[in-house]
Design a protein around this motif. Sequence first.
Motif, PDB file in Angstrom:
ATOM      1  N   SER A  45      -5.118   6.773  -4.956  1.00 51.89           N
ATOM      2  CA  SER A  45      -4.490   5.641  -5.321  1.00 51.89           C
ATOM      3  C   SER A  45      -4.165   4.637  -4.061  1.00 51.89           C
ATOM      4  O   SER A  45      -3.494   5.321  -3.220  1.00 51.89           O
ATOM      5  N   LEU A  46      -4.361   3.635  -3.964  1.00 55.42           N
ATOM      6  CA  LEU A  46      -4.121   2.673  -2.649  1.00 55.42           C
ATOM      7  C   LEU A  46      -2.835   2.115  -2.639  1.00 55.42           C
ATOM      8  O   LEU A  46      -2.159   2.251  -1.727  1.00 55.42           O
ATOM      9  N   TRP A  47      -2.286   1.604  -3.990  1.00 53.73           N
ATOM     10  CA  TRP A  47      -1.255   0.788  -4.211  1.00 53.73           C
ATOM     11  C   TRP A  47       0.150   1.775  -4.185  1.00 53.73           C
ATOM     12  O   TRP A  47      -0.245   2.570  -5.060  1.00 53.73           O
TER      13      TRP A  47
ATOM     14  N   PRO B 129       0.916  -1.104   0.077  1.00 50.07           N
ATOM     15  CA  PRO B 129      -0.102  -0.056  -0.226  1.00 50.07           C
ATOM     16  C   PRO B 129       0.918   1.127  -0.126  1.00 50.07           C
ATOM     17  O   PRO B 129       1.986   1.165   0.609  1.00 50.07           O
TER      18      PRO B 129
ATOM     19  N   CYS C  97      -9.803  -7.836   1.294  1.00 49.86           N
ATOM     20  CA  CYS C  97      -8.787  -7.731   0.347  1.00 49.86           C
ATOM     21  C   CYS C  97      -8.491  -9.444  -0.021  1.00 49.86           C
ATOM     22  O   CYS C  97      -8.365  -9.359  -1.467  1.00 49.86           O
TER      23      CYS C  97
ATOM     24  N   SER D 142      -8.183  -1.891  -5.550  1.00 51.30           N
ATOM     25  CA  SER D 142      -8.337  -0.576  -4.979  1.00 51.30           C
ATOM     26  C   SER D 142      -9.678   0.280  -5.114  1.00 51.30           C
ATOM     27  O   SER D 142     -10.160   0.585  -3.958  1.00 51.30           O
TER      28      SER D 142
ATOM     29  N   TYR E  48      -5.963   7.982   1.965  1.00 52.88           N
ATOM     30  CA  TYR E  48      -5.331   8.031   0.476  1.00 52.88           C
ATOM     31  C   TYR E  48      -6.172   8.933  -0.319  1.00 52.88           C
ATOM     32  O   TYR E  48      -6.854   8.492  -1.333  1.00 52.88           O
TER      33      TYR E  48
ATOM     34  N   LYS F 198      -4.050  -4.654  -8.874  1.00 48.80           N
ATOM     35  CA  LYS F 198      -4.024  -3.190  -8.200  1.00 48.80           C
ATOM     36  C   LYS F 198      -5.334  -2.358  -8.244  1.00 48.80           C
ATOM     37  O   LYS F 198      -5.909  -2.029  -7.443  1.00 48.80           O
TER      38      LYS F 198
END
Length: 154
Positions: A104-106, A21, A37, A86, A100, A82
């Motif tokens: 974007s999460l990743w 992340p 997840c 996300s 975030y 991803k």
Amino acid sequence: MELHSFSHGYGQITYHIVLVPKYRYSIFYNKRIKKDCELIFSNICTKNGYKIHAMEVVDNHVHLFLEFHPSNSLSEVIQYLKGGSSYRLFKLHPDLKKQYWGGSLWSNGKFYRSVGNVTADTIKHYIKESQGKPSEESQLYRFMRSEQRKLDDF
């Protein structure tokens, strides 16, 4: 793990992938987010025909051991993982958007390594020893089968 026959080839594509992340936040300490997840990755892989050999979601990263069809590129697989995860995690957990805020999460990076049943030294040895030698049956096929048998016996 077995080798598979495809329309114009024979082999296996497996990778160990690690996704982190953004800012390496420990968002998966939350058991609900962690479980969601895992389910999301399972759904994405099932939908796209990827096989999960192992998955572990720890507090601040995810390990995946995946197998996929040769028509899929590694970058495409990671993009689906991803992007899809996300989008769905933000939808299920709107509070993540506060952490975030950029959307974007990743993180941009990723770790990946191909995983197979033989070592690099074994392949080098095979290539060196097989040059210029005639074969009735494909030497590579015989070699891979013998390596597979060794692993099965192990």
